[in-house]
Write an enzyme that holds these catalytic residues in place. Sequence first.
Site, PDB file in Angstrom:
ATOM      1  N   SER A  71      16.912  14.697 -24.431  1.00 48.74           N
ATOM      2  CA  SER A  71      16.072  15.304 -25.480  1.00 48.74           C
ATOM      3  C   SER A  71      16.714  15.838 -26.561  1.00 48.74           C
ATOM      4  O   SER A  71      17.890  16.303 -26.368  1.00 48.74           O
ATOM      5  CB  SER A  71      15.413  16.721 -24.636  1.00 48.74           C
ATOM      6  OG  SER A  71      14.525  17.367 -25.729  1.00 48.74           O
ATOM      7  N   TYR A 102      15.689  23.690 -19.016  1.00 50.22           N
ATOM      8  CA  TYR A 102      15.576  22.447 -19.619  1.00 50.22           C
ATOM      9  C   TYR A 102      16.591  21.977 -20.699  1.00 50.22           C
ATOM     10  O   TYR A 102      16.926  20.760 -20.400  1.00 50.22           O
ATOM     11  CB  TYR A 102      14.110  22.416 -20.213  1.00 50.22           C
ATOM     12  CG  TYR A 102      13.689  20.913 -20.918  1.00 50.22           C
ATOM     13  CD1 TYR A 102      13.353  19.986 -19.950  1.00 50.22           C
ATOM     14  CD2 TYR A 102      13.881  20.553 -22.113  1.00 50.22           C
ATOM     15  CE1 TYR A 102      13.037  18.551 -20.282  1.00 50.22           C
ATOM     16  CE2 TYR A 102      13.569  19.459 -22.515  1.00 50.22           C
ATOM     17  CZ  TYR A 102      13.067  18.482 -22.026  1.00 50.22           C
ATOM     18  OH  TYR A 102      12.575  17.237 -22.212  1.00 50.22           O
TER      19      TYR A 102
END
Length: 199
Positions: free
Chosen positions: A147, A160
């Site tokens: 990401s 995350y």
Amino acid sequence: MNLQIEGKTAVITGGDSGIGLETAIILAKEGANIVLSDIEEESLQKAVQKVKPYVADSQQIEAYPADLTNDDEVQALAKKVQDKFGGADILAHTAGARGAAGDFLELSDEDWMETINIDLMGTVRICRAFIPQMQNKGWGRIVTISSENALQPYEDESPYNACKAGVINLTKCLSRAYSKEGLLFNCVSPAYVATPMTD
């Protein structure tokens, strides 16, 4: 586009929606056999119906549920692919979750471990299960999904962010270890994509 993968077998985790589903459609158009995997059987079967129009008579499509936080289920998935197709040629590991979010000082160990178990250890487990199949073939392609958060973190998504940075590092590590055996590793780090997880 001709990716020269006709007849290859592609396993797509997170295959019931979003990036995984769209990846499955692209690979089906290219002539690959498709194995969709996700945690829920019902959503997987719906995904199969969306991919089927792109699967030619010479191709096959299967859906095998698996919880990537459970190594027994991951190994069972790999065995099914081995038994049905003689092993995977391509792995697109798109499964993941945002996990716990909030002020860093308020996140517990349990919050961290939940995200690590899905996003980082899920990647570890799925690669560990399928790399040997590709080693046996002397050819394989593995794509992991990180990401933009790995490099440009949002302050309220620290678990995350850290896991996705770990996925980049892990992918580089695996590339260094196994590229000489004919395995190619790539890690993609998207920004915002219109998917159910983003919603």
